[in-house]
Scaffold this motif. Structure first.
Motif, short mmCIF file in Angstrom:
data_model
loop_
_atom_site.label_atom_id
_atom_site.label_comp_id
_atom_site.label_asym_id
_atom_site.label_seq_id
_atom_site.Cartn_x
_atom_site.Cartn_y
_atom_site.Cartn_z
N PHE A 169 0.83 -1.21 0.00
CA PHE A 169 0.00 0.00 0.00
C PHE A 169 0.86 1.26 0.00
CE2 PHE A 169 -2.79 -3.27 1.67
CZ PHE A 169 -3.97 -3.02 1.00
N LYS A 170 2.06 1.14 -0.57
CA LYS A 170 2.99 2.28 -0.58
C LYS A 170 2.38 3.48 -1.30
CE LYS A 170 7.68 3.62 -1.95
NZ LYS A 170 8.95 3.17 -2.60
N GLU A 171 1.69 3.24 -2.42
CA GLU A 171 1.10 4.35 -3.18
C GLU A 171 0.07 5.10 -2.34
OE1 GLU A 171 -0.47 3.07 -6.88
OE2 GLU A 171 1.47 2.51 -7.73
N TRP A 172 -0.68 4.37 -1.53
CA TRP A 172 -1.71 5.03 -0.72
C TRP A 172 -1.09 5.78 0.45
CZ3 TRP A 172 -6.20 6.07 -2.56
CH2 TRP A 172 -6.70 5.28 -3.60
N LYS A 173 0.05 5.31 0.93
CA LYS A 173 0.77 6.08 1.95
C LYS A 173 1.25 7.41 1.36
CE LYS A 173 2.45 2.06 4.56
NZ LYS A 173 3.66 1.30 4.98
N LEU A 174 1.68 7.37 0.09
CA LEU A 174 2.10 8.60 -0.58
C LEU A 174 0.92 9.56 -0.77
CD1 LEU A 174 4.53 7.18 -3.31
CD2 LEU A 174 5.13 8.39 -1.21
N VAL A 175 -0.26 9.00 -1.05
CA VAL A 175 -1.46 9.84 -1.18
C VAL A 175 -1.73 10.58 0.13
CG1 VAL A 175 -3.97 9.79 -1.47
CG2 VAL A 175 -2.52 8.43 -2.98
N VAL A 176 -1.61 9.86 1.24
CA VAL A 176 -1.82 10.49 2.55
C VAL A 176 -0.78 11.58 2.78
CG1 VAL A 176 -1.77 10.10 5.04
CG2 VAL A 176 -2.90 8.45 3.55
N GLN A 177 0.47 11.29 2.45
CA GLN A 177 1.53 12.29 2.63
C GLN A 177 1.28 13.53 1.78
OE1 GLN A 177 5.22 10.25 1.79
NE2 GLN A 177 4.97 8.81 3.49
N GLU A 178 0.80 13.32 0.55
CA GLU A 178 0.52 14.44 -0.35
C GLU A 178 -0.55 15.36 0.21
OE1 GLU A 178 1.56 13.11 -4.96
OE2 GLU A 178 -0.52 13.24 -4.28
N ILE A 179 -1.65 14.78 0.67
CA ILE A 179 -2.75 15.62 1.14
C ILE A 179 -2.38 16.33 2.44
CG2 ILE A 179 -3.91 13.73 2.36
CD1 ILE A 179 -5.53 16.75 0.57
N VAL A 180 -1.60 15.69 3.29
CA VAL A 180 -1.17 16.34 4.53
C VAL A 180 -0.24 17.50 4.21
CG1 VAL A 180 0.20 16.04 6.63
CG2 VAL A 180 -1.47 14.30 5.98
N ARG A 181 0.68 17.29 3.29
CA ARG A 181 1.59 18.37 2.88
C ARG A 181 0.81 19.52 2.24
NH1 ARG A 181 6.00 18.11 -2.01
NH2 ARG A 181 7.19 19.97 -1.47
N PHE A 182 -0.19 19.18 1.44
CA PHE A 182 -1.03 20.19 0.80
C PHE A 182 -1.75 21.03 1.85
CE2 PHE A 182 -4.37 22.05 -1.67
CZ PHE A 182 -3.96 22.02 -3.00
N ALA A 240 -2.78 14.50 -5.95
CA ALA A 240 -3.04 13.87 -7.25
C ALA A 240 -2.27 14.68 -8.30
CB ALA A 240 -4.53 13.80 -7.52
N GLU A 241 -2.97 15.22 -9.31
CA GLU A 241 -2.30 16.05 -10.30
C GLU A 241 -2.69 17.51 -10.17
OE1 GLU A 241 -2.88 14.44 -14.18
OE2 GLU A 241 -1.54 12.74 -13.82
N LEU A 242 -3.23 17.87 -9.03
CA LEU A 242 -3.62 19.25 -8.76
C LEU A 242 -2.56 19.90 -7.88
CD1 LEU A 242 -5.83 21.47 -8.99
CD2 LEU A 242 -6.76 20.59 -6.84
N THR A 243 -1.74 20.77 -8.49
CA THR A 243 -0.71 21.46 -7.71
C THR A 243 -1.34 22.60 -6.93
OG1 THR A 243 -0.18 23.05 -9.46
CG2 THR A 243 0.99 20.93 -9.50
N LEU A 244 -0.63 23.07 -5.93
CA LEU A 244 -1.15 24.15 -5.09
C LEU A 244 -1.39 25.42 -5.92
CD1 LEU A 244 -1.91 25.07 -2.25
CD2 LEU A 244 0.48 25.68 -1.87
N ASP A 245 -0.47 25.72 -6.84
CA ASP A 245 -0.64 26.91 -7.69
C ASP A 245 -1.87 26.77 -8.59
OD1 ASP A 245 1.57 28.09 -6.61
OD2 ASP A 245 2.94 27.53 -8.22
N ALA A 246 -2.03 25.59 -9.21
CA ALA A 246 -3.18 25.38 -10.08
C ALA A 246 -4.48 25.43 -9.29
CB ALA A 246 -3.05 24.04 -10.80
#
Length: 318
Positions: A169-182, A240-246
């Motif tokens: 479930f490494k990809e899903w751990k990265l998803v969690v990290q992405e949203i927390v960082r966001f 996902a593919e939505l950057t903070l600037d976008a």
């Protein structure tokens, strides 16, 4: 009665298969372009609305025949996907809100969460549901919902790791990290009182009341109808593919006349002073919950194509 139940169950399964086949045809359509494959989307919407209405009318018989709660959630999730897809193609806020309505209903009624299924396929469906709901909630500025869903996603990933050790479930751990960082980077979360990027009736005057804007629109010299938002920077804050600037630019390019996108403190839903429990099998989602939010006095939102590190051919295709 048994024969009638069999007929209902078979009809339901046939409707599911038909809707799924139609959904597969539009799932990979690009989220840009003018009315591309619009007739296909209308057919898919019609198929899922018919399916949803049928399961509402025959919920008791279907549950007796073995209908799982996660199957109801999957149907609602597909409808939410279709609405969000229409939003990305048209930038009409009403489609985004409709998607949120269905996703929120899935969460509140615990269609996935309540079943405690040990089926890996169902758990992946639940993971994807949380990821999609997070994206919709982000764009709608539902900060409290985002925080709730993030916690549920974290708990689900941990639970999946514990119960399905043979699966990575490494990809899903990265998803969690992405949203927390966001969340840590965006002012909407770090500064609760920050005003929204969208034009908002709560904070802004109507464009017709600003003389130079009114004169500009009266001449109709230029109309802003389309925008391409993209980024090539490495290691950007994104979900996902939505950057903070976008994400910020997307909101700056939208009108929001009702003030409904502005984050508010959410109160628990209650009836007669009692918290409503949607964990039962009789919960229904009202298909007409959201009225058309468009304001005829405001210009339509420009269409927006959001691209993350696109190739040259991809960019030209847009």
């Amino acid at each position: 009665m048994a024969e009638e139940g069999d007929v209902v169950s078979k009809t339901f399964r046939a409707l599911v298969e038909r809707a799924d086949r139609k959904f597969a045809r539009v799932r990979d359509f690009p989220s840009y372009g003018r009315a591309q494959g619009q007739h296909y989307f209308q057919k898919v919407f019609k198929a899922y609305m018919r399916l949803w209405k049928y399961q509402q009318e025959h919920r008791t018989e279907l549950v007796k025949a073995g209908l799982n709660r996660w199957e109801i959630g999957e149907i609602a999730g597909r409808i939410g996907q279709l609405y969000f897809g229409q939003y990305t193609r048209t930038s009409e806020a009403r489609f985004l809100v409709e998607a949120y309505v269905f996703y929120e209903a899935i969460l509140k009624r615990r269609y996935f969460e309540g079943c405690k299924v040990k089926d890996l396929g169902v758990r992946f469906k639940e993971l994807r549901f949380y990821a999609r709901f997070l994206l919709v909630s982000l764009i709608l500025n539902r900060t409290q919902t985002v925080k709730v869903v993030v916690e549920k996603l974290k708990a689900l990933v941990d639970d999946c790791n514990a119960n399905f050790r043979e699966t990575n479930f490494k990809e899903w751990k990265l998803v969690v990290q992405e949203i927390v960082r966001f969340m840590n980077a965006d002012t909407t979360f770090t500064i609760p009182s920050a005003r929204p990027f969208r034009y908002s009736a709560i904070f802004d005057c109507h464009p017709s009341s600003v003389q130079y804007v009114a004169r500009f629109h009266a001449k109709k010299v230029l109309k802003f109808r389309d925008a391409i938002l993209m980024s090539y920077h490495r290691n950007e804050v994104k979900f996902a593919e939505l950057t903070l600037d976008a994400y910020r630019m997307l909101q700056c390019l939208e009108w929001e006349s009702s003030g409904s996108f502005y984050p508010k403190h959410l109160a628990e839903t209650k009836e007669n002073g009692v918290v409503v429990d949607y964990s039962g099998t009789s919960g229904l989602i009202d298909m007409k919950l959201v009225a058309d939010m468009t304001d005829p006095t405001l210009p339509p939102n420009p269409r927006k194509a959001i691209l993350y590190r696109p190739s040259v051919t991809h960019l030209i295709a847009v």
